[in-house]
Design a protein around this motif. Structure first.
Motif, PDB file in Angstrom:
ATOM      1  N   PHE A 153       0.829  -1.201   0.000  1.00 56.50           N
ATOM      2  CA  PHE A 153       0.000   0.000   0.000  1.00 56.50           C
ATOM      3  C   PHE A 153       0.868   1.257   0.000  1.00 56.50           C
ATOM      4  O   PHE A 153       0.504   2.270  -0.586  1.00 56.50           O
ATOM      5  CB  PHE A 153      -0.952  -0.004   1.193  1.00 56.50           C
ATOM      6  N   GLU A 154       2.018   1.196   0.667  1.00 53.89           N
ATOM      7  CA  GLU A 154       2.939   2.325   0.661  1.00 53.89           C
ATOM      8  C   GLU A 154       3.452   2.595  -0.747  1.00 53.89           C
ATOM      9  O   GLU A 154       3.585   3.733  -1.145  1.00 53.89           O
ATOM     10  CB  GLU A 154       4.138   2.050   1.576  1.00 53.89           C
ATOM     11  N   GLN A 155       3.749   1.531  -1.507  1.00 53.05           N
ATOM     12  CA  GLN A 155       4.275   1.708  -2.861  1.00 53.05           C
ATOM     13  C   GLN A 155       3.294   2.497  -3.716  1.00 53.05           C
ATOM     14  O   GLN A 155       3.686   3.409  -4.442  1.00 53.05           O
ATOM     15  CB  GLN A 155       4.580   0.355  -3.498  1.00 53.05           C
ATOM     16  N   ASN A 156       2.009   2.165  -3.617  1.00 52.05           N
ATOM     17  CA  ASN A 156       1.009   2.899  -4.396  1.00 52.05           C
ATOM     18  C   ASN A 156       0.937   4.355  -3.965  1.00 52.05           C
ATOM     19  O   ASN A 156       0.864   5.255  -4.795  1.00 52.05           O
ATOM     20  CB  ASN A 156      -0.365   2.240  -4.251  1.00 52.05           C
ATOM     21  N   ARG A 157       0.970   4.578  -2.653  1.00 50.33           N
ATOM     22  CA  ARG A 157       0.872   5.941  -2.128  1.00 50.33           C
ATOM     23  C   ARG A 157       2.086   6.753  -2.541  1.00 50.33           C
ATOM     24  O   ARG A 157       1.963   7.895  -2.983  1.00 50.33           O
ATOM     25  CB  ARG A 157       0.740   5.902  -0.599  1.00 50.33           C
ATOM     26  N   LEU A 158       3.274   6.173  -2.418  1.00 49.96           N
ATOM     27  CA  LEU A 158       4.489   6.892  -2.791  1.00 49.96           C
ATOM     28  C   LEU A 158       4.536   7.153  -4.293  1.00 49.96           C
ATOM     29  O   LEU A 158       4.979   8.218  -4.722  1.00 49.96           O
ATOM     30  CB  LEU A 158       5.725   6.114  -2.330  1.00 49.96           C
ATOM     31  N   GLY A 159       4.068   6.198  -5.086  1.00 48.76           N
ATOM     32  CA  GLY A 159       3.994   6.421  -6.530  1.00 48.76           C
ATOM     33  C   GLY A 159       3.041   7.559  -6.866  1.00 48.76           C
ATOM     34  O   GLY A 159       3.343   8.404  -7.718  1.00 48.76           O
ATOM     35  N   PHE A 160       1.914   7.604  -6.189  1.00 46.43           N
ATOM     36  CA  PHE A 160       0.944   8.678  -6.392  1.00 46.43           C
ATOM     37  C   PHE A 160       1.554  10.026  -6.017  1.00 46.43           C
ATOM     38  O   PHE A 160       1.415  11.011  -6.760  1.00 46.43           O
ATOM     39  CB  PHE A 160      -0.320   8.423  -5.559  1.00 46.43           C
ATOM     40  N   HIS A 166       4.716  10.845  -5.971  1.00 40.22           N
ATOM     41  CA  HIS A 166       5.725  11.180  -6.976  1.00 40.22           C
ATOM     42  C   HIS A 166       5.064  11.747  -8.236  1.00 40.22           C
ATOM     43  O   HIS A 166       5.488  12.779  -8.771  1.00 40.22           O
ATOM     44  CB  HIS A 166       6.562   9.948  -7.326  1.00 40.22           C
ATOM     45  N   ASP A 167       4.013  11.070  -8.702  1.00 43.91           N
ATOM     46  CA  ASP A 167       3.300  11.540  -9.898  1.00 43.91           C
ATOM     47  C   ASP A 167       2.703  12.927  -9.670  1.00 43.91           C
ATOM     48  O   ASP A 167       2.746  13.781 -10.559  1.00 43.91           O
ATOM     49  CB  ASP A 167       2.203  10.550 -10.289  1.00 43.91           C
ATOM     50  N   LEU A 168       2.166  13.164  -8.480  1.00 46.06           N
ATOM     51  CA  LEU A 168       1.589  14.472  -8.146  1.00 46.06           C
ATOM     52  C   LEU A 168       2.673  15.543  -8.148  1.00 46.06           C
ATOM     53  O   LEU A 168       2.481  16.637  -8.680  1.00 46.06           O
ATOM     54  CB  LEU A 168       0.894  14.402  -6.782  1.00 46.06           C
ATOM     55  N   LYS A 169       3.825  15.233  -7.574  1.00 41.35           N
ATOM     56  CA  LYS A 169       4.948  16.172  -7.546  1.00 41.35           C
ATOM     57  C   LYS A 169       5.367  16.531  -8.968  1.00 41.35           C
ATOM     58  O   LYS A 169       5.555  17.710  -9.292  1.00 41.35           O
ATOM     59  CB  LYS A 169       6.118  15.558  -6.785  1.00 41.35           C
ATOM     60  N   VAL A 170       5.510  15.530  -9.810  1.00 43.10           N
ATOM     61  CA  VAL A 170       5.905  15.774 -11.202  1.00 43.10           C
ATOM     62  C   VAL A 170       4.865  16.637 -11.898  1.00 43.10           C
ATOM     63  O   VAL A 170       5.197  17.582 -12.614  1.00 43.10           O
ATOM     64  CB  VAL A 170       6.109  14.435 -11.945  1.00 43.10           C
ATOM     65  N   GLN A 171       3.593  16.334 -11.648  1.00 44.18           N
ATOM     66  CA  GLN A 171       2.522  17.088 -12.293  1.00 44.18           C
ATOM     67  C   GLN A 171       2.518  18.539 -11.822  1.00 44.18           C
ATOM     68  O   GLN A 171       2.374  19.458 -12.619  1.00 44.18           O
ATOM     69  CB  GLN A 171       1.178  16.435 -11.995  1.00 44.18           C
ATOM     70  N   LEU A 172       2.711  18.761 -10.524  1.00 46.05           N
ATOM     71  CA  LEU A 172       2.670  20.116  -9.993  1.00 46.05           C
ATOM     72  C   LEU A 172       3.910  20.925 -10.343  1.00 46.05           C
ATOM     73  O   LEU A 172       3.830  22.114 -10.594  1.00 46.05           O
ATOM     74  CB  LEU A 172       2.507  20.071  -8.459  1.00 46.05           C
ATOM     75  N   GLU A 173       5.067  20.267 -10.349  1.00 48.02           N
ATOM     76  CA  GLU A 173       6.324  20.978 -10.610  1.00 48.02           C
ATOM     77  C   GLU A 173       6.695  20.961 -12.086  1.00 48.02           C
ATOM     78  O   GLU A 173       7.591  21.683 -12.504  1.00 48.02           O
ATOM     79  CB  GLU A 173       7.454  20.359  -9.790  1.00 48.02           C
TER      80      GLU A 173
END
Length: 114
Positions: A91-98, A100-107
């Motif tokens: 469950f952590e892997q999914n959360r951390l992947g999300f 990361h994707d959010l960070k990339v999208q925002l930055e």
């Protein structure tokens, strides 16, 4: 019931009780304690503490080593790690992947370049 499932069930049942979690915390802080030293920090009679520790031993969360006439109790972190690997890590892997994707999208995907 498969043996693996039975072991995981025993770990969950053992850790469900706050008194048993306190025993594990005490052993984590100071591993290799006698029953008497554990009882000093538990709000229960020696007989109750013994029953809780026996449940932890059956769940393989505590092991016992005899040193002369002393019975020393040690925490065994392996079953906790197995529960983590099976039930928490995925469950952590999914959360951390999300995240990361959010960070990339925002930055943006410019790798810090302006």
């Amino acid at each position: 019931m498969p043996k693996e499932t039975e072991g995981v069930d025993q770990v969950f049942k053992a850790m469900a009780d706050p008194s048993r979690r306190k025993v594990l915390d005490l052993l984590y802080a100071n591993n290799g304690q006698t029953l008497s030293s554990l009882c000093e920090d538990l709000d229960m009679q020696r007989q109750s503490a013994t029953q809780h520790i026996e449940i932890l031993i059956k769940a393989n969360l505590v092991s016992v080593v005899w040193k002369g006439r002393e019975k020393l109790h040690f925490i065994n972190p392996v079953p906790i790690h197995e529960v983590y690997e099976r039930w928490v890590r995925k469950f952590e892997q999914n959360r951390l992947g999300f995240l990361h994707d959010l960070k990339v999208q925002l930055e943006g995907e410019n790798d810090g370049k302006k």
